[in-house]
Design a protein around this motif. Structure first.
Motif, PDB file in Angstrom:
ATOM      1  N   THR A   1      19.273 -20.933   7.516  1.00  0.00           N
ATOM      2  CA  THR A   1      18.835 -22.324   7.556  1.00  0.00           C
ATOM      3  C   THR A   1      18.607 -22.875   6.153  1.00  0.00           C
ATOM      4  N   CYS A   2      17.965 -22.097   5.305  1.00  0.00           N
ATOM      5  CA  CYS A   2      17.670 -22.585   3.947  1.00  0.00           C
ATOM      6  C   CYS A   2      18.933 -22.696   3.106  1.00  0.00           C
ATOM      7  N   GLN A   3      19.891 -21.808   3.316  1.00  0.00           N
ATOM      8  CA  GLN A   3      21.159 -21.954   2.602  1.00  0.00           C
ATOM      9  C   GLN A   3      21.900 -23.196   3.075  1.00  0.00           C
ATOM     10  N   GLU A   4      21.877 -23.457   4.373  1.00  0.00           N
ATOM     11  CA  GLU A   4      22.523 -24.666   4.896  1.00  0.00           C
ATOM     12  C   GLU A   4      21.838 -25.931   4.377  1.00  0.00           C
TER      13      GLU A   4
ATOM     14  N   GLY B   1      31.216 -12.778  -0.862  1.00  0.00           N
ATOM     15  CA  GLY B   1      31.300 -13.130   0.551  1.00  0.00           C
ATOM     16  C   GLY B   1      30.033 -13.834   1.012  1.00  0.00           C
ATOM     17  N   ALA B   2      29.848 -13.901   2.316  1.00  0.00           N
ATOM     18  CA  ALA B   2      28.729 -14.664   2.869  1.00  0.00           C
ATOM     19  C   ALA B   2      27.374 -14.108   2.444  1.00  0.00           C
ATOM     20  N   ALA B   3      27.167 -12.802   2.609  1.00  0.00           N
ATOM     21  CA  ALA B   3      25.869 -12.215   2.257  1.00  0.00           C
ATOM     22  C   ALA B   3      25.607 -12.320   0.755  1.00  0.00           C
ATOM     23  N   TRP B   4      26.621 -12.043  -0.065  1.00  0.00           N
ATOM     24  CA  TRP B   4      26.456 -12.175  -1.516  1.00  0.00           C
ATOM     25  C   TRP B   4      26.029 -13.603  -1.876  1.00  0.00           C
ATOM     26  N   THR B   5      26.675 -14.575  -1.275  1.00  0.00           N
ATOM     27  CA  THR B   5      26.396 -15.974  -1.611  1.00  0.00           C
ATOM     28  C   THR B   5      25.013 -16.403  -1.156  1.00  0.00           C
ATOM     29  N   VAL B   6      24.665 -16.104   0.078  1.00  0.00           N
ATOM     30  CA  VAL B   6      23.370 -16.536   0.616  1.00  0.00           C
ATOM     31  C   VAL B   6      22.226 -15.876  -0.141  1.00  0.00           C
TER      32      VAL B   6
ATOM     33  N   GLY C   1      31.538 -19.796   6.597  1.00  0.00           N
ATOM     34  CA  GLY C   1      30.644 -20.552   7.465  1.00  0.00           C
ATOM     35  C   GLY C   1      29.444 -19.749   7.942  1.00  0.00           C
ATOM     36  N   PRO C   2      28.541 -20.400   8.685  1.00  0.00           N
ATOM     37  CA  PRO C   2      27.309 -19.742   9.156  1.00  0.00           C
ATOM     38  C   PRO C   2      27.562 -18.471   9.964  1.00  0.00           C
ATOM     39  N   ASP C   3      28.588 -18.475  10.816  1.00  0.00           N
ATOM     40  CA  ASP C   3      28.845 -17.294  11.630  1.00  0.00           C
ATOM     41  C   ASP C   3      29.190 -16.087  10.773  1.00  0.00           C
ATOM     42  N   ALA C   4      29.856 -16.305   9.649  1.00  0.00           N
ATOM     43  CA  ALA C   4      30.212 -15.198   8.769  1.00  0.00           C
ATOM     44  C   ALA C   4      28.964 -14.517   8.223  1.00  0.00           C
ATOM     45  N   TYR C   5      27.968 -15.324   7.859  1.00  0.00           N
ATOM     46  CA  TYR C   5      26.726 -14.719   7.346  1.00  0.00           C
ATOM     47  C   TYR C   5      26.019 -13.931   8.441  1.00  0.00           C
ATOM     48  N   VAL C   6      25.876 -14.513   9.617  1.00  0.00           N
ATOM     49  CA  VAL C   6      25.170 -13.824  10.703  1.00  0.00           C
ATOM     50  C   VAL C   6      25.885 -12.518  11.053  1.00  0.00           C
ATOM     51  N   ALA C   7      27.215 -12.557  11.102  1.00  0.00           N
ATOM     52  CA  ALA C   7      27.983 -11.353  11.432  1.00  0.00           C
ATOM     53  C   ALA C   7      27.831 -10.294  10.345  1.00  0.00           C
TER      54      ALA C   7
ATOM     55  N   GLY D   1      33.379 -27.986   0.650  1.00  0.00           N
ATOM     56  CA  GLY D   1      32.276 -28.747   1.215  1.00  0.00           C
ATOM     57  C   GLY D   1      31.232 -27.907   1.924  1.00  0.00           C
ATOM     58  N   GLY D   2      31.579 -26.666   2.229  1.00  0.00           N
ATOM     59  CA  GLY D   2      30.619 -25.788   2.894  1.00  0.00           C
ATOM     60  C   GLY D   2      29.670 -25.146   1.906  1.00  0.00           C
ATOM     61  N   ARG D   3      28.698 -24.426   2.434  1.00  0.00           N
ATOM     62  CA  ARG D   3      27.719 -23.758   1.577  1.00  0.00           C
ATOM     63  C   ARG D   3      27.782 -22.244   1.696  1.00  0.00           C
ATOM     64  N   ILE D   4      28.569 -21.740   2.660  1.00  0.00           N
ATOM     65  CA  ILE D   4      28.665 -20.294   2.894  1.00  0.00           C
ATOM     66  C   ILE D   4      30.133 -19.933   3.097  1.00  0.00           C
ATOM     67  N   PRO D   5      30.674 -18.985   2.347  1.00  0.00           N
ATOM     68  CA  PRO D   5      32.061 -18.568   2.584  1.00  0.00           C
ATOM     69  C   PRO D   5      32.253 -18.094   4.028  1.00  0.00           C
TER      70      PRO D   5
END
Length: 305
Positions: A153-156, A40-45, A171-177, A165-169
């Motif tokens: 920011t660094c992941q983006e 997921g987002a945290a795992w990926t970032v 999107g950015p909101d998923a990581y922040v949440a 085409g994205g860098r976070i499963p």
């Protein structure tokens, strides 16, 4: 050379030149999937090489809050043992991201015990003296915001692109949440759940006059610019530092007293991260994610039995 670089990176990140200290191996243990979904987002970032830049950026931004800076100045061992300080932070992030909930709770308690000793006084952005404690929800909020913004920011900027085409499963909101869970575990009141809210909250500290630069900040910036790392690794680090600076908005750079390099540091940082990634992949050891997957596959087999 690749193996020497790999050992140095693993020593810095995991406190072990082989990359498999006991707390990493413990990721394979536990009775649940943990706080965050696999891949997921945290795992990926947090599994991205961009974290090498994000750690520098987070420390730069955190230093601008005089309460957080006082805690670092008065209690941190970063000058005497910078690698130990770094690997301790990495340990908490990795265990929370990839470990079981029990392991995450133990690591959070470990950090909490250290924080309970971090207290003192500082002069705030308005010139008033205030007491501080690392357990203070306001300081925990600032540290959480600076961390989340740096890693996002660094992941983006440097994270690998996915098929969509994205860098976070998600999107950015998923990581922040997702990473808001970490904030709640560290006693942050109402951590942000979207990227826009995250950045509004950070800017609010600046606009309210709660951030400042002083001799302590300049000392930390000077150390982060040129830590005791020499040779090729030192050159690579200086490019990562320049990359971190390049991602900071101008008004934060001005407050820190740093300037964006005229060199194409975003592209050069990408090269350094690629070299570091290849060095880490050159050995036979397992990554944190691999140990965590062992736990997840075991749990699946147990449920199917």
């Amino acid at each position: 050379m690749a193996m020497r670089l790999r050992a140095r990176l693993l020593e810095a990140l995991a406190g072990d030149p082989e990359g498999s200290p006991a707390w990493i191996r413990e990721l394979a243990e536990g009775d649940d999937a943990g706080h965050f979904a696999e891949d997921g987002a945290a795992w990926t970032v947090h599994g991205s090489m961009a974290t090498l830049v994000a750690g520098i950026r987070a420390l730069l931004l955190q230093a601008l809050h005089p309460g957080a800076m006082a805690g670092v100045h008065d209690h941190s061992t970063y000058r005497q043992d910078p690698l130990g300080r770094l690997s301790g932070t990495v340990r908490w992030v990795v265990c929370l991201t990839y470990g079981s909930t029990a392991q995450a709770e133990r690591e959070t308690a470990r950090v909490g015990r250290f924080h309970s000793r971090v207290q003192g006084a500082y002069v705030d952005g308005r010139g008033d003296e205030r007491s501080y404690s690392a357990a203070d929800p306001v300081l925990a909020d600032w540290v959480h915001l600076a961390f989340a913004d740096a890693f996002l920011t660094c992941q983006e900027t440097w994270g690998e692109r996915m098929p969509d085409g994205g860098r976070i499963p998600g999107g950015p909101d998923a990581y922040v949440a997702e990473w808001a869970t970490a904030g709640r575990l560290m006693s942050v009141d109402d951590p942000p759940s979207t990227a826009a809210e995250l950045r509004r909250r950070i800017d609010g500290y600046l606009e309210r006059g709660e951030l400042r630069s002083d001799e302590r900040v300049r000392e930390v910036v000077s150390f982060l610019r040129r830590p005791p790392v020499g040779g090729i690794a030192g050159l690579g680090y200086r490019l990562l530092f320049a990359g971190a600076v390049a991602t900071l908005p101008r008004r934060y750079r001005q407050l820190l007293g740093v300037r964006r390099s005229p060199l194409p540091v975003v592209s050069l940082t990408r090269v350094v991260l690629a070299i570091a990634g290849r060095a880490l992949a050159s050995g036979e050891g397992q990554r944190a994610q691999d140990w965590a997957r062992l736990r997840l596959r075991r749990l699946e087999r147990e449920r199917a039995a």
